[in-house]
Design a protein around this motif. Structure first.
Motif, PDB file in Angstrom:
ATOM      1  N   LYS A 125     -17.921  -2.699  -4.421  1.00 25.98           N
ATOM      2  CA  LYS A 125     -19.140  -3.517  -4.427  1.00 25.98           C
ATOM      3  C   LYS A 125     -20.355  -2.691  -4.021  1.00 25.98           C
ATOM      4  O   LYS A 125     -21.458  -2.888  -4.521  1.00 25.98           O
ATOM      5  CB  LYS A 125     -18.989  -4.689  -3.444  1.00 25.98           C
ATOM      6  N   GLY A 126     -20.135  -1.763  -3.114  1.00 26.73           N
ATOM      7  CA  GLY A 126     -21.222  -0.916  -2.623  1.00 26.73           C
ATOM      8  C   GLY A 126     -21.551   0.246  -3.538  1.00 26.73           C
ATOM      9  O   GLY A 126     -22.415   1.068  -3.225  1.00 26.73           O
ATOM     10  N   GLY A 127     -20.821   0.364  -4.675  1.00 26.87           N
ATOM     11  CA  GLY A 127     -21.131   1.411  -5.648  1.00 26.87           C
ATOM     12  C   GLY A 127     -20.167   2.576  -5.671  1.00 26.87           C
ATOM     13  O   GLY A 127     -20.336   3.514  -6.457  1.00 26.87           O
ATOM     14  N   TRP A 128     -19.114   2.545  -4.834  1.00 26.67           N
ATOM     15  CA  TRP A 128     -18.132   3.633  -4.819  1.00 26.67           C
ATOM     16  C   TRP A 128     -17.238   3.549  -6.051  1.00 26.67           C
ATOM     17  O   TRP A 128     -16.623   2.529  -6.321  1.00 26.67           O
ATOM     18  CB  TRP A 128     -17.284   3.535  -3.551  1.00 26.67           C
ATOM     19  N   LEU A 129     -17.173   4.637  -6.806  1.00 28.61           N
ATOM     20  CA  LEU A 129     -16.362   4.659  -8.024  1.00 28.61           C
ATOM     21  C   LEU A 129     -15.639   6.000  -8.186  1.00 28.61           C
ATOM     22  O   LEU A 129     -15.548   6.546  -9.290  1.00 28.61           O
ATOM     23  CB  LEU A 129     -17.248   4.398  -9.258  1.00 28.61           C
ATOM     24  N   ASP A 130     -15.114   6.521  -7.099  1.00 31.61           N
ATOM     25  CA  ASP A 130     -14.449   7.814  -7.136  1.00 31.61           C
ATOM     26  C   ASP A 130     -12.990   7.690  -7.583  1.00 31.61           C
ATOM     27  O   ASP A 130     -12.065   8.088  -6.888  1.00 31.61           O
ATOM     28  CB  ASP A 130     -14.517   8.479  -5.759  1.00 31.61           C
ATOM     29  N   PHE A 131     -12.793   7.097  -8.756  1.00 29.96           N
ATOM     30  CA  PHE A 131     -11.461   6.961  -9.340  1.00 29.96           C
ATOM     31  C   PHE A 131     -11.619   6.823 -10.852  1.00 29.96           C
ATOM     32  O   PHE A 131     -12.710   6.527 -11.347  1.00 29.96           O
ATOM     33  CB  PHE A 131     -10.717   5.752  -8.759  1.00 29.96           C
ATOM     34  N   ASP A 132     -10.522   7.079 -11.572  1.00 29.10           N
ATOM     35  CA  ASP A 132     -10.585   7.053 -13.034  1.00 29.10           C
ATOM     36  C   ASP A 132      -9.989   5.784 -13.634  1.00 29.10           C
ATOM     37  O   ASP A 132     -10.385   5.357 -14.716  1.00 29.10           O
ATOM     38  CB  ASP A 132      -9.834   8.268 -13.606  1.00 29.10           C
ATOM     39  N   ILE A 133      -9.007   5.204 -12.945  1.00 29.56           N
ATOM     40  CA  ILE A 133      -8.317   4.013 -13.448  1.00 29.56           C
ATOM     41  C   ILE A 133      -8.056   3.075 -12.278  1.00 29.56           C
ATOM     42  O   ILE A 133      -7.701   3.534 -11.186  1.00 29.56           O
ATOM     43  CB  ILE A 133      -6.965   4.362 -14.109  1.00 29.56           C
ATOM     44  N   ALA A 134      -8.225   1.780 -12.510  1.00 25.98           N
ATOM     45  CA  ALA A 134      -7.909   0.788 -11.482  1.00 25.98           C
ATOM     46  C   ALA A 134      -6.717  -0.051 -11.940  1.00 25.98           C
ATOM     47  O   ALA A 134      -6.667  -0.504 -13.080  1.00 25.98           O
ATOM     48  CB  ALA A 134      -9.109  -0.115 -11.220  1.00 25.98           C
ATOM     49  N   VAL A 135      -5.784  -0.234 -11.031  1.00 23.27           N
ATOM     50  CA  VAL A 135      -4.600  -1.078 -11.258  1.00 23.27           C
ATOM     51  C   VAL A 135      -4.644  -2.185 -10.208  1.00 23.27           C
ATOM     52  O   VAL A 135      -5.088  -1.955  -9.082  1.00 23.27           O
ATOM     53  CB  VAL A 135      -3.295  -0.257 -11.118  1.00 23.27           C
ATOM     54  N   ALA A 136      -4.198  -3.377 -10.575  1.00 26.17           N
ATOM     55  CA  ALA A 136      -4.179  -4.476  -9.606  1.00 26.17           C
ATOM     56  C   ALA A 136      -2.909  -5.295  -9.764  1.00 26.17           C
ATOM     57  O   ALA A 136      -2.411  -5.491 -10.876  1.00 26.17           O
ATOM     58  CB  ALA A 136      -5.397  -5.378  -9.794  1.00 26.17           C
ATOM     59  N   ILE A 173       0.827  -1.212   0.000  1.00 23.65           N
ATOM     60  CA  ILE A 173       0.000   0.000   0.000  1.00 23.65           C
ATOM     61  C   ILE A 173       0.864   1.266   0.000  1.00 23.65           C
ATOM     62  O   ILE A 173       0.643   2.184  -0.790  1.00 23.65           O
ATOM     63  CB  ILE A 173      -0.959   0.006   1.210  1.00 23.65           C
ATOM     64  N   LYS A 174       1.855   1.328   0.863  1.00 27.53           N
ATOM     65  CA  LYS A 174       2.717   2.513   0.943  1.00 27.53           C
ATOM     66  C   LYS A 174       3.430   2.751  -0.390  1.00 27.53           C
ATOM     67  O   LYS A 174       3.548   3.888  -0.853  1.00 27.53           O
ATOM     68  CB  LYS A 174       3.736   2.359   2.064  1.00 27.53           C
ATOM     69  N   GLU A 175       3.902   1.671  -1.010  1.00 25.71           N
ATOM     70  CA  GLU A 175       4.583   1.775  -2.309  1.00 25.71           C
ATOM     71  C   GLU A 175       3.658   2.415  -3.342  1.00 25.71           C
ATOM     72  O   GLU A 175       4.071   3.294  -4.110  1.00 25.71           O
ATOM     73  CB  GLU A 175       4.997   0.370  -2.769  1.00 25.71           C
ATOM     74  N   ALA A 176       2.398   1.972  -3.349  1.00 26.46           N
ATOM     75  CA  ALA A 176       1.432   2.504  -4.315  1.00 26.46           C
ATOM     76  C   ALA A 176       1.132   3.977  -4.060  1.00 26.46           C
ATOM     77  O   ALA A 176       1.118   4.795  -4.990  1.00 26.46           O
ATOM     78  CB  ALA A 176       0.148   1.688  -4.267  1.00 26.46           C
ATOM     79  N   LEU A 177       0.920   4.328  -2.806  1.00 24.88           N
ATOM     80  CA  LEU A 177       0.615   5.722  -2.466  1.00 24.88           C
ATOM     81  C   LEU A 177       1.811   6.631  -2.729  1.00 24.88           C
ATOM     82  O   LEU A 177       1.657   7.754  -3.232  1.00 24.88           O
ATOM     83  CB  LEU A 177       0.181   5.816  -1.005  1.00 24.88           C
ATOM     84  N   ASP A 178       3.011   6.151  -2.428  1.00 29.86           N
ATOM     85  CA  ASP A 178       4.226   6.930  -2.696  1.00 29.86           C
ATOM     86  C   ASP A 178       4.429   7.158  -4.187  1.00 29.86           C
ATOM     87  O   ASP A 178       5.010   8.162  -4.608  1.00 29.86           O
ATOM     88  CB  ASP A 178       5.457   6.230  -2.112  1.00 29.86           C
ATOM     89  N   ALA A 179       3.946   6.203  -5.003  1.00 27.73           N
ATOM     90  CA  ALA A 179       4.101   6.309  -6.460  1.00 27.73           C
ATOM     91  C   ALA A 179       3.067   7.243  -7.077  1.00 27.73           C
ATOM     92  O   ALA A 179       3.152   7.564  -8.265  1.00 27.73           O
ATOM     93  CB  ALA A 179       3.992   4.927  -7.095  1.00 27.73           C
ATOM     94  N   GLY A 180       2.091   7.655  -6.275  1.00 28.27           N
ATOM     95  CA  GLY A 180       1.108   8.617  -6.783  1.00 28.27           C
ATOM     96  C   GLY A 180      -0.316   8.126  -6.861  1.00 28.27           C
ATOM     97  O   GLY A 180      -1.192   8.846  -7.373  1.00 28.27           O
ATOM     98  N   ALA A 181      -0.584   6.921  -6.360  1.00 31.31           N
ATOM     99  CA  ALA A 181      -1.958   6.427  -6.367  1.00 31.31           C
ATOM    100  C   ALA A 181      -2.812   7.271  -5.434  1.00 31.31           C
ATOM    101  O   ALA A 181      -2.347   7.722  -4.381  1.00 31.31           O
ATOM    102  CB  ALA A 181      -2.002   4.966  -5.921  1.00 31.31           C
ATOM    103  N   ALA A 182      -4.065   7.498  -5.822  1.00 30.79           N
ATOM    104  CA  ALA A 182      -4.979   8.236  -4.948  1.00 30.79           C
ATOM    105  C   ALA A 182      -5.465   7.347  -3.813  1.00 30.79           C
ATOM    106  O   ALA A 182      -5.681   7.818  -2.692  1.00 30.79           O
ATOM    107  CB  ALA A 182      -6.170   8.754  -5.752  1.00 30.79           C
ATOM    108  N   TYR A 183      -5.628   6.059  -4.144  1.00 27.29           N
ATOM    109  CA  TYR A 183      -6.107   5.089  -3.162  1.00 27.29           C
ATOM    110  C   TYR A 183      -5.384   3.764  -3.382  1.00 27.29           C
ATOM    111  O   TYR A 183      -5.009   3.427  -4.509  1.00 27.29           O
ATOM    112  CB  TYR A 183      -7.617   4.829  -3.307  1.00 27.29           C
TER     113      TYR A 183
END
Length: 226
Positions: free
Chosen positions: A101-112, A80-90
């Motif tokens: 699952k609950g309908g939250w979509l406050d992001f533009d791109i998903a990476v996994a 998680i820290k690596e992702a946030l340090d690299a610039g991820a919003a979440y």
């Protein structure tokens, strides 16, 4: 299709049957714009695909024009820290899966990361419908979190052919210099040629046109790359 008066007036400013070189086409698209907002410029490429062929990949355009996108990274706690340090919003795992699952979509791109895809795959009904499902073909399923986020923030964007074999891609804004719009168009066509199906025919690209959001289309001589 019936068009409005402004669209009809725009058609009188050029030869809509003529094929223009890339630079002139970009200039015309800017001239033909008639709305009072900064329209997006799109390139439309008609490609020849067999039933077994598909086109889906990504490109980084040299001249950026979009606002920075919010990136969500699905990853285990130790990254998680690596992702946030690299610039991820979440960044996170089960907590963000439940939020989506609950309908939250406050992001533009998903990476996994690959080890998360078993769980992320269960979000197919939500993410797939919005075109947000991470995919190895577009570089959004990867262990290189920092590299993926860096490319996305540079403006890496996905392109794909629709059911009729046409690729629509935003390549600029009418407020940009025509030379920068043309440069983005050439960069995309170059990448498309590089990533076309291995068994594609020589006449893979059938036609290319360019237009602004509201304006008429301009045919482009894509063979010159100029």
């Amino acid at each position: 299709m019936k068009h409005g008066k402004k669209y009809t007036e725009a058609l009188k400013k050029y030869d809509s049957a003529k094929v223009y070189d890339m630079g002139k086409a970009a200039e015309l698209v800017k001239e033909l714009k008639y709305s009072n907002f900064d329209e997006t410029v799109e390139i439309h490429v008609n490609v020849k695909l067999s039933k077994s062929q598909t086109v889906r990949d990504t490109v980084v355009l040299p001249n950026q024009f979009k606002a920075e996108k919010k990136v969500l990274v699905f990853c285990k706690e130790d990254r998680i820290k690596e992702a946030l340090d690299a610039g991820a919003a979440y960044a996170g795992a089960a907590d963000y899966i439940e939020k989506v699952k609950g309908g939250w979509l406050d992001f533009d791109i998903a990476v996994a990361t690959p080890d998360m895809m078993k769980d992320v795959g269960r979000l197919g009904m939500v993410l797939g419908r919005k075109g947000l499902m991470p995919n190895p073909k577009t570089g959004t399923v990867t262990n290189d979190i920092a590299g993926a986020i860096s490319e996305l923030k540079k403006g890496r964007t996905e392109f794909r052919a629709d059911k009729t074999g046409v690729i629509h891609l935003a390549i600029g804004k009418v407020s940009m210099d025509a030379s920068k719009i043309a440069e983005n168009a050439v960069a995309f066509l170059t990448e498309l040629d590089r990533k076309k199906p291995q068994d594609a025919k020589q006449d893979f690209v059938k036609s290319v046109s360019m237009s602004s959001t509201m304006g008429p289309g301009v045919w482009v001589n894509y063979t010159t790359g100029e």
